[in-house]
Write an enzyme that holds these catalytic residues in place. Structure first.
Site, PDB file in Angstrom:
ATOM      1  N   GLU A 295      -4.538   1.773   0.863  1.00  0.00           N
ATOM      2  CA  GLU A 295      -3.416   2.401   1.269  1.00  0.00           C
ATOM      3  C   GLU A 295      -2.102   2.048   0.726  1.00  0.00           C
ATOM      4  OE1 GLU A 295      -4.088   2.293   5.539  1.00  0.00           O
ATOM      5  OE2 GLU A 295      -5.682   3.820   5.409  1.00  0.00           O
ATOM      6  N   ARG A 340     -15.678   8.933   1.466  1.00  0.00           N
ATOM      7  CA  ARG A 340     -15.071   7.646   1.604  1.00  0.00           C
ATOM      8  C   ARG A 340     -15.920   6.672   2.476  1.00  0.00           C
ATOM      9  NH1 ARG A 340      -9.718   7.588   5.674  1.00  0.00           N
ATOM     10  NH2 ARG A 340      -9.902   5.426   6.227  1.00  0.00           N
ATOM     11  N   ASP A 369     -13.399   4.357   9.708  1.00  0.00           N
ATOM     12  CA  ASP A 369     -12.196   3.923  10.333  1.00  0.00           C
ATOM     13  C   ASP A 369     -11.944   3.851  11.743  1.00  0.00           C
ATOM     14  OD1 ASP A 369      -9.500   2.695  10.262  1.00  0.00           O
ATOM     15  OD2 ASP A 369      -8.676   4.379   9.705  1.00  0.00           O
ATOM     16  N   GLU A 397      -6.346   3.240  18.637  1.00  0.00           N
ATOM     17  CA  GLU A 397      -5.772   4.226  17.703  1.00  0.00           C
ATOM     18  C   GLU A 397      -6.423   5.610  17.636  1.00  0.00           C
ATOM     19  OE1 GLU A 397      -5.585   2.913  13.665  1.00  0.00           O
ATOM     20  OE2 GLU A 397      -5.041   4.989  12.911  1.00  0.00           O
TER      21      GLU A 397
END
Ligand code: GCW
Length: 698
Positions: A295, A340, A369, A397
């Site tokens: 990232e 991914r 994630d 999150e």
């Protein structure tokens, strides 16, 4: 915070505690509770069960023990005829006489023994920290009303590194933090540090990475290193070490070198000097946690070097000081047609056996994630010659921030109990992680913290349970969710037997319910871009495909789901025994759409079509939140009014959000499925365009 200030804070804390112990019991009724004491609430502690406790030892850690017991209203002395004796063989005559040296040594430096011997309870270890852990364990027995007349306890933590990761920025903000600001960045005189350390020690957490993995080089300047040294001074008596996230390009930004190439001699020397400087200030510094080439972060691949080159260079600088490197496996590139979910494995697995002995690979629990539900990451069970430590996310999150009640021990249990089949049946993730499967000694686990400056620490009283659960599982990855939930509820909320049963039941149900109204049946990443709070399954405007929900669910006129079998990306083959996921008959339905693209009329085990089943899952999530609100209302009077009301408010938000999730997802998927909602699913509250128009607010 400077060292002096840290000492001052410690003193003030001591005075405050004495005041509390001496005066508060005379103040009459218990006032409303603001949640700041977490699970360390001793007002209900039946201290007369204990009598006096002799703490036999002199050190900062023994002082911590004394203060904690005083805070619990227990009489602390040093006499041998106390009813509880705490100490080491070399500081306590009684413990010395018991002749336990060899057994205590076997329990390791953090282990402890608690035994009832005739009418004395003995809490012993070979180290001060071990006795501190033993003391907190004993207090927990009292807080949870366990019998203490025949104690026979030997405990050793199963994992060596039990760390919180704080994504704290220089300006005091916290990436993905929902409970206020940092406990240390931008704060200079923070008395809460001591309470943070107490809370962590009480559940066995022994390290904190104090800055964001999206790191700024500034954190390595003398100014900040001094600050971290002061924090380390506060943490030390509690057995907590400080770790840092260094920015890989720091030699350029701070050292003015032309490169950060890990094989460049000047770069190697720069890191060596930097590490030596850190150890001069923090002699027990733990080491580095590194996010590299992920990232946008710099890393060894920027210089055509490998992950192993990068990790090993830092490891060599740390090794003379017994420091370690935790190298994150959260690495994914985006090539056309790429999955991914397979990226981390592709990038890191080839380096098994190539990392220095003081390097651990830190791997998120699932391959994408921190989604509400993911299958375990295939790197667990694929790195026999590398210590692999899980990274769990305590902060929510993707799970409703600090608004949704979800007890994460259930998610983590599912992960730890997953069978990797690396060495046949029973090769669970827990056995990979605790070193049993591959006979590894360096073991660990990390949790991205949900703490912040809010009075109640986590923004929502019920979510304190996830911090607690993380620590308990890090200590013993075999503990049941039910045991953890019961302990926490009794320590934190109430001793009322009926209420405890009810709350524990809700805690244990909560995870499945949230998955149901967010991402049932293996769906994932349906989140509104950027903040990740509400749903936006239609989202397709991020610059990278794999940041868009449409990339993950692949809904079309035929059906829905990501085909990760041979007919698709085939990343399922990264698992041992892949047919348990790739074969439609064997694949657990909770992962169906993770691994398969199936037609809307696909027949589920229930006999219903996929579309009907999906819709009913969404509805059942909403139903659960509604019934939980009603149940919670019946508990007023059992829980103090302040926390009861605060939790009621949060549950109302959760209901609004669950309805929003159900409607937005079903309305959108219905444009492909072209079928009516089945019986039992409520008609949506708004239209699809209304849901698309603006994000759900938190
Ligand atoms: O999920 C993503 C988060 C980022 C985070 C990243 C990571 C710290 O959205 O905020 O960055 O994971 O784990 O590195």
């Amino acid at each position: 915070m400077s060292r002096k200030k840290a000492q001052k804070a410690q003193k003030i804390y001591l005075y405050a505690l004495n005041f509390f112990v001496l005066f508060v019991p005379f103040c009459g009724h218990v006032k409303a509770d603001d949640g700041s004491r977490l699970w360390l609430r001793y007002d209900q502690l039946p201290s007369r069960r204990v009598g006096s406790i002799a703490v036999q030892g002199q050190s900062a850690t023994f002082d911590v023990i004394r203060r904690e017991l005083l805070g619990a209203g227990i009489v602390v002395g040093n006499s041998d005829d106390a009813s509880v004796v705490i100490g080491l063989p070399q500081t306590s005559t009684l413990i010395h006489k018991l002749g336990w040296e060899a057994e205590l040594k076997n329990l390791g430096p953090e282990g402890f023994r608690i035994r009832t011997i005739r009418n004395v309870i003995v809490i012993a270890s070979t180290t001060d920290i071990g006795t501190l852990y033993g003391t907190f364990h004993f207090l927990r027995l009292l807080q949870t009303e366990q019998p203490i007349d025949r104690l026979q306890i030997d405990q050793t933590p199963r994992l060596k590194l039990r760390l919180l990761n704080h994504w704290d920025n220089l300006d005091g903000s916290i990436e993905r933090g929902y409970a206020g600001k940092s406990l240390w960045m931008g704060v200079d005189d923070n008395r809460r540090l001591l309470d943070y350390a107490r809370a962590n020690a009480s559940i066995g957490i022994n390290g904190s990475v104090v800055n964001n993995v999206n790191a700024n080089s500034e954190f390595l300047t003398a100014k900040y290193l001094k600050k971290f040294a002061a924090i380390a001074d506060v943490f030390r008596p509690f057995g907590i070490r400080v770790y840092l996230s260094p920015r890989f390009s720091a030699p350029i930004e701070l050292g003015k070198l032309p490169t950060a190439d890990p094989l460049d001699p000047a770069v190697i020397e720069w890191w060596k000097q930097k590490v030596d400087e850190i150890y001069k200030l923090i002699p027990d510094f733990g080491g580095f946690l590194v996010k590299a080439n992920s990232e946008g972060q710099p890393g060894p691949r920027t210089y055509n070097r490998t992950h192993a080159d990068g990790a090993n260079m830092l490891a060599a600088a740390l090794a003379p000081h017994q420091g370690i490197v935790m190298w994150r496996a959260f690495v994914y590139d985006m090539k056309p047609g790429y999955d991914r979910a397979g990226a981390a494995y592709e990038n890191l697995q080839p380096f098994d056996g190539k990392f220095a002995p003081n390097v651990l690979l830190q791997v998120k629990n699932g391959p994408i994630d921190f989604q509400p539900r993911e299958p375990f990451h295939p790197l667990f069970g694929a790195m026999p010659r590398t210590p692999v430590m899980p990274e769990l996310q305590i902060t929510q999150e993707y799970l409703g921030f600090d608004n949704h009640f979800v007890f994460l021990a259930s998610m983590w249990r599912e992960f730890l109990d997953s069978d990797t089949y690396a060495h046949g049946r029973g090769s669970t993730v827990a056995k990979v992680v605790d070193g049993e499967l591959y006979r590894q000694r360096l073991t660990g686990i990390a949790g991205v913290a949900n703490t912040g400056s809010d009075t109640n620490w986590t923004g929502y009283d019920l979510l304190q349970a996830n911090w607690y659960a993380f620590g308990r599982l890090a200590w013993d990855p075999q503990l049941s969710s039910e045991q953890i939930a019961t302990e926490w509820t009794k320590m934190t909320l109430t001793h009322d037997a009926r209420a405890v049963t009810t709350i524990v039941r809700l805690m244990l149900e909560s995870y499945e319910a949230v998955v149901n109204y967010m991402t049932p049946l293996g769906l994932h990443h349906l989140f509104w871009g950027g903040h990740h709070y509400g749903p936006a399954p239609w989202w397709d405007m991020e610059k990278r495909d794999d940041w868009n929900p449409v990339y993950y669910h692949k809904a079309d006129a035929f059906g829905i789901g990501f085909d990760r079998t041979k007919t698709g990306s085939d990343t399922v083959s990264q698992y041992h025994l892949p047919q348990r996921f790739s074969d439609l008959q064997q694949c657990p339905e909770k992962f169906l759409l993770w691994f398969h693209h199936v037609p809307w009329n696909y027949k589920m085990k229930s006999g219903r079509t996929l579309w009907d089943e999906m819709a009913l899952h969404y509805q059942s999530g909403v139903d659960w939140v509604r019934s939980t609100r009603a149940t919670w209302a019946t508990l007023s009077g059992v829980i103090d009014p302040e926390r009861h009301a605060a939790i009621s408010k949060k549950l109302a938000i959760q209901e609004r959000d669950a309805v929003w999730w159900r409607d937005a997802c079903l309305l959108y998927f219905q444009t492909f499925a072209k079928q009516p909602l089945p019986r039992g699913v409520e008609p949506p509250a708004k239209t699809l365009s209304e849901y698309k128009e603006r994000a759900l607010e938190w």
